[in-house]
Scaffold this active site. Sequence first.
Site, PDB file in Angstrom:
ATOM      1  N   TRP A   1       0.822  -1.209   0.000  1.00  9.53           N
ATOM      2  CA  TRP A   1       0.000   0.000   0.000  1.00  9.53           C
ATOM      3  C   TRP A   1       0.857   1.260   0.000  1.00  9.53           C
ATOM      4  CZ3 TRP A   1      -1.035   3.367   4.459  1.00  9.53           C
ATOM      5  CH2 TRP A   1      -0.264   3.048   5.582  1.00  9.53           C
ATOM      6  N   ASP A   2       2.163   1.103   0.193  1.00  9.61           N
ATOM      7  CA  ASP A   2       3.090   2.233   0.151  1.00  9.61           C
ATOM      8  C   ASP A   2       2.925   3.042  -1.134  1.00  9.61           C
ATOM      9  OD1 ASP A   2       3.866   0.266   1.944  1.00  9.61           O
ATOM     10  OD2 ASP A   2       6.008   0.527   1.608  1.00  9.61           O
TER      11      ASP A   2
ATOM     12  N   LYS B   1       4.859   1.862  16.096  1.00 14.09           N
ATOM     13  CA  LYS B   1       5.868   1.643  15.065  1.00 14.09           C
ATOM     14  C   LYS B   1       5.911   2.794  14.066  1.00 14.09           C
ATOM     15  CE  LYS B   1       7.093  -1.593  11.346  1.00 14.09           C
ATOM     16  NZ  LYS B   1       6.655  -2.769  10.569  1.00 14.09           N
ATOM     17  N   GLN B   2       4.729   3.247  13.631  1.00 21.53           N
ATOM     18  CA  GLN B   2       4.668   4.274  12.594  1.00 21.53           C
ATOM     19  C   GLN B   2       3.364   5.044  12.715  1.00 21.53           C
ATOM     20  OE1 GLN B   2       4.431   1.063   9.467  1.00 21.53           O
ATOM     21  NE2 GLN B   2       3.215   2.594   8.416  1.00 21.53           N
TER      22      GLN B   2
ATOM     23  N   GLU C   1       1.919  -1.528  13.209  1.00 21.38           N
ATOM     24  CA  GLU C   1       1.964  -2.995  13.258  1.00 21.38           C
ATOM     25  C   GLU C   1       2.488  -3.526  14.593  1.00 21.38           C
ATOM     26  OE1 GLU C   1       2.484  -3.789   8.456  1.00 21.38           O
ATOM     27  OE2 GLU C   1       4.271  -3.633   9.737  1.00 21.38           O
TER      28      GLU C   1
END
Length: 766
Positions: free
Chosen positions: A351-352, A594-595, A481
């Site tokens: 999906w990046d 994580k992000q 994640e």
Amino acid sequence: MKRLFDINEWKITEQGFHPEDNRLAESMTSIGNGHMGMRGNFEEDYSGDTHQGMYVAGVYYPDKTRVGWWKNGYPEYFAKVLNAVNIMGLRVSINGKNVDLNEWEVVDFKRELDMQHGVLTRTMLIRNGVEETKIEATRFFSIVDKELAGLRYTVTPVNFDAEVIIESYLDADVENEDSNYDEKFWLPVEHGVEERFAYVTSKTKKLDWHVTAAMITDVEGAKCEVLESTLQYVANRFTKQVPAGEAVTAEKLVALVTNRDYEIEDLLAQAMKRVNDAFDIGFDEALGAHQAAWLKHWEEADVKIEGDIEAQQGIRFNIFHMFQTYTGEDSRLNIGPKGFTGEKYGGATYWDTEAYCLNFYLATSKPDVAWNLLKYRHNQLPQAKENADKNVGMKGALYPMVTMNGEECHNEWEITHEEIHRNGAIAHAIYNYTNYTGDTSYLGQYGFEVLVEIARYWASRVNYVPQKDVYMILGVTGPNEYENNVNNNWYTNVMAAWCLEYAQTVYRHLEQAEPARLEELMHQLALSDEELAQWAEIDQKMYYPKDETVPDVFMQQDGFMDKEQIMVADLDPKHLPLNQNWSWDRVLRSVFIKQADVLQGLYFLTDRFSVEQKKNNFDFYEPRTVHESSLSPCIYSIIAAEVGYEEKAMELYQRSARLDLDNYNNDTEDGLHITSMVGSWMSIVHGFAGLRVEEGTLSFKPMLPKGWTSYSFRMQWRGHHILVHVKQNEVCIEQNTGGAFTLQLHGETVEVPAEGAVTIPASMTV
């Protein structure tokens, strides 16, 4: 952080040989052209630590899945980008001793990637006893003829007379380091060799991909021998007596073609034609055309930073790799997270692409490039519908987390089955394209079909809770994640509701703009008014988690505040990165992120949230975020710039821009983080410059980071070719193509004249 390379605005230079970091240097000096690419491996033999890697776009292998515990719905294979035929190989012997930097004394060494011209060079002085030899190599992968690559290799015995033997070869007997079962993926098909010319064709054991490489090698004044070949190895050997101080030069041109583009029976003829045409024009002219094309790229998409050469090097390094990884002519191709620099992640599509990379190509390339990225997903809509039905028992379409051909090939249940937010990014990319370009034709041709099937998936995936009269989405993994199987991830719920709303918006657009096409689609998709009404109800009644202890924060998921609230700053640095030091159980139980998760939603749907809301959520989530995904820093940097945290925005920009250059995550030896490279561009253009498109109008809210004297970037927008230059005392906006148009600068309307410029004093922009 380990810095191996010199700071230079246009070059990536390794001074001195670092065998312990050779894999890192190979990743950093990879080159490609959208069709194929190669790590910065040595041409000659090397018995030290190396990752030999040559990759061809769209050619992959379905490697049988290997997991400890098989679960229903797992894909049968993981798609691997294939290490293909080594086209740059040479075997070099000097007075009978094979050149191998692991065996020779290295007196001087420089490996250098020239990003301005797209050329990799290497110069070295090596010693055997008292005999010194200078070697110079120049390599390019043409962006003019993308099936062509070239090598010039010069050997100079400095202080002795030498018999120099150069064996130029093609070697298709290669393997993937990441093969699940230590299997070789290639089978021989045919090969041939004659004086100065050789070719080899291989095919994959599965899927029948065929790759043909043909080479012509010329060493002026040397005796040429045709060596006995094997099924996957062909070579010419050149021998020349070279006096001390004189040089012998090999020029090697290679064409590589695949049955993605030609019929199998035509591959050899096509490869021969390409390589013969290149040989006829000569190495210098082929190289010159390639260099000129790279200069043209930079004229259209360069970002210039004055006052910070480290930042300048970082952004150009990332732009360079974006352009050499994906060029946009072929809607069957997409952007692998490692590009042509390594095998990790399988080289497949994530999906990046939609969440990050699309932004770059929208602003720096013709609209066709972004169109093809959207069309890639439409091409794979049947597989996405099958994935929803077969793998997760839902209606509509669930696009895969990882794919090469539209089929899911990721085999971690918490990702494959639960990280369903990816559907939101794919729908948002359609909105992003139409909003930026103003071209709504994609909606009727392809986009509405995708949006309807995504909406159907969300409508079947939600869970209605009658006692609360809300719709929830249970058992998911959000962008963060480090949380699995949570209920009501805010980002996932927000994007699901937005998808349902946007599908209705496009329906109403087509109702007005293309009623005949809409009627056709309604019949084709069996879409009813009742289904549209159901989507509207789910959108209106979507549940969003809250916690009264932090009422101004969008809660990442249900129960997030039940975790022990520790900040990253309170951790002993020895624990970082968490994914290399903690058990997965401990990571999942922690509060650490994580992000960007909630902030990803604030970025995507930026016009729906106030600056104050963004500030509140940044203040809450950033101290809990470890940024252990390469995709994370840029989103936080953009939000930080918007809410006025200039120093934090700059700190996060540097991490994004120099992630690989400084090997922040200690994993660049596996390959570069290609899809996250666009994050540094986004941090400047969307963050520092504040680029938005609001109601069809281009808008900027530029700020100048501390330490920079100015920055500028080129972009395209609806037929206008624009240069934005932000200085300490003024902002200048210039266009060299397009008529007069208006834009917003810090909320004020500014007119940019046709093929002219407008300069606004800084006092008028705040």
